[in-house]
Design a protein around this motif. Structure first.
Motif, mmCIF file in Angstrom:
data_model
loop_
_atom_site.group_PDB
_atom_site.id
_atom_site.type_symbol
_atom_site.label_atom_id
_atom_site.label_comp_id
_atom_site.label_asym_id
_atom_site.label_seq_id
_atom_site.Cartn_x
_atom_site.Cartn_y
_atom_site.Cartn_z
ATOM 1 N N LEU A 80 0.789 -1.197 -0.040
ATOM 2 C CA LEU A 80 -0.478 -0.204 0.015
ATOM 3 C C LEU A 80 1.502 0.869 -0.234
ATOM 4 N N ASN A 81 2.224 1.262 0.745
ATOM 5 C CA ASN A 81 2.471 2.398 0.577
ATOM 6 C C ASN A 81 3.720 2.806 -0.461
ATOM 7 N N THR A 82 4.419 1.759 -1.575
ATOM 8 C CA THR A 82 4.412 1.713 -2.723
ATOM 9 C C THR A 82 3.173 2.381 -3.507
ATOM 10 N N LEU A 83 2.459 1.826 -3.560
ATOM 11 C CA LEU A 83 1.390 2.122 -4.709
ATOM 12 C C LEU A 83 0.823 3.429 -4.114
ATOM 13 N N PHE A 84 0.616 4.233 -2.854
ATOM 14 C CA PHE A 84 0.755 5.890 -2.235
ATOM 15 C C PHE A 84 1.587 6.639 -3.442
ATOM 16 N N ASP A 85 2.659 5.945 -2.886
ATOM 17 C CA ASP A 85 3.961 6.980 -3.703
ATOM 18 C C ASP A 85 3.918 7.441 -5.026
ATOM 19 N N ASP A 86 2.885 5.858 -5.781
ATOM 20 C CA ASP A 86 3.442 6.057 -7.637
ATOM 21 C C ASP A 86 2.367 7.097 -7.539
#
Length: 218
Positions: free
Chosen positions: A162-168
């Motif tokens: 989820l954190n990686t997707l928020f980054d993107d």
């Protein structure tokens, strides 16, 4: 949500985005529909409340840079947002608060899902936050089954994804005013996984698997 027939991106027009930048002393008037905010003094205050917003598909994507404040939600303000969830993370700063007898402290290191039907009382220090405000129905959130605040650690498992997707998502918004449809679909699927509402089979589960493979390889 964010279904595309022929495009790979959702591109936000000027009518679908906006920046609110006001002196911190005026933030109470700016946020009055959803929150009752009282500015607090702090040596780390900038004196400016800045919010960048993007609107699409019944969602609000927002990055908030705020000074210290105390906040609560009245019954009238709850009624304005009771069908919504506040899915967010702290980039810096922190919040300390209560919901009845429940601790609702928040700080960097987690993805948070907050039921906007909650009457909260909090104190927030100068902070930067990234959030998506979305209908509960989008995630299958049920207030009879789910707690009003859900914390998902970003250090491991689904929280890392989820954190990686928020980054993107927010990199795309801030740099190009655009979101990849596939990225947002994966984000929804992974939030459903975190809530335990992910369908047992089908496209949504496949999107969650794709997101996990992407986070592991990135």
């Amino acid at each position: 949500m964010l279904e595309s027939k022929s495009q790979t991106q959702l591109q936000f027009s000027s009518a679908q985005r906006g920046i609110i930048e006001v002196p911190s002393r005026l933030v109470r008037e700016t946020m009055g529909l959803l929150f009752d905010i009282t500015p607090l003094s702090s040596q780390f205050n900038s004196g400016i409340h800045r919010t960048k917003n993007w609107y699409a598909e019944k969602c609000i994507f927002t990055q908030i840079e705020a000074d210290a404040f105390a906040v609560r939600r009245t019954k009238a303000q709850v009624a304005n947002g009771e069908h919504l969830l506040f899915v967010h993370r702290y980039v810096d700063g922190y919040l300390r608060g209560r919901l009845g007898d429940t601790n609702i402290d928040r700080e960097p290191g987690y993805i948070y899902i907050l039921d906007q039907a909650s009457q909260v009382e909090c104190v927030q220090r100068p902070s930067t936050m990234q959030a998506i405000i979305m209908p509960k129905a989008a995630l299958g959130f049920n207030p009879d089954q789910h707690p009003p605040l859900i914390r998902i650690p970003i250090a491991h498992g689904i929280g890392k994804v989820l954190n990686t997707l928020f980054d993107d998502v927010f990199e795309g918004l801030l740099q190009k005013n655009a979101i990849e449809y596939a990225t947002f679909s994966q984000l929804i699927a992974c939030l459903q996984m975190g809530l335990g509402t992910l369908p047992k089979e089908g496209d949504v589960r496949a999107q969650a698997r794709d997101a996990m493979r992407y986070a592991i390889s990135s």
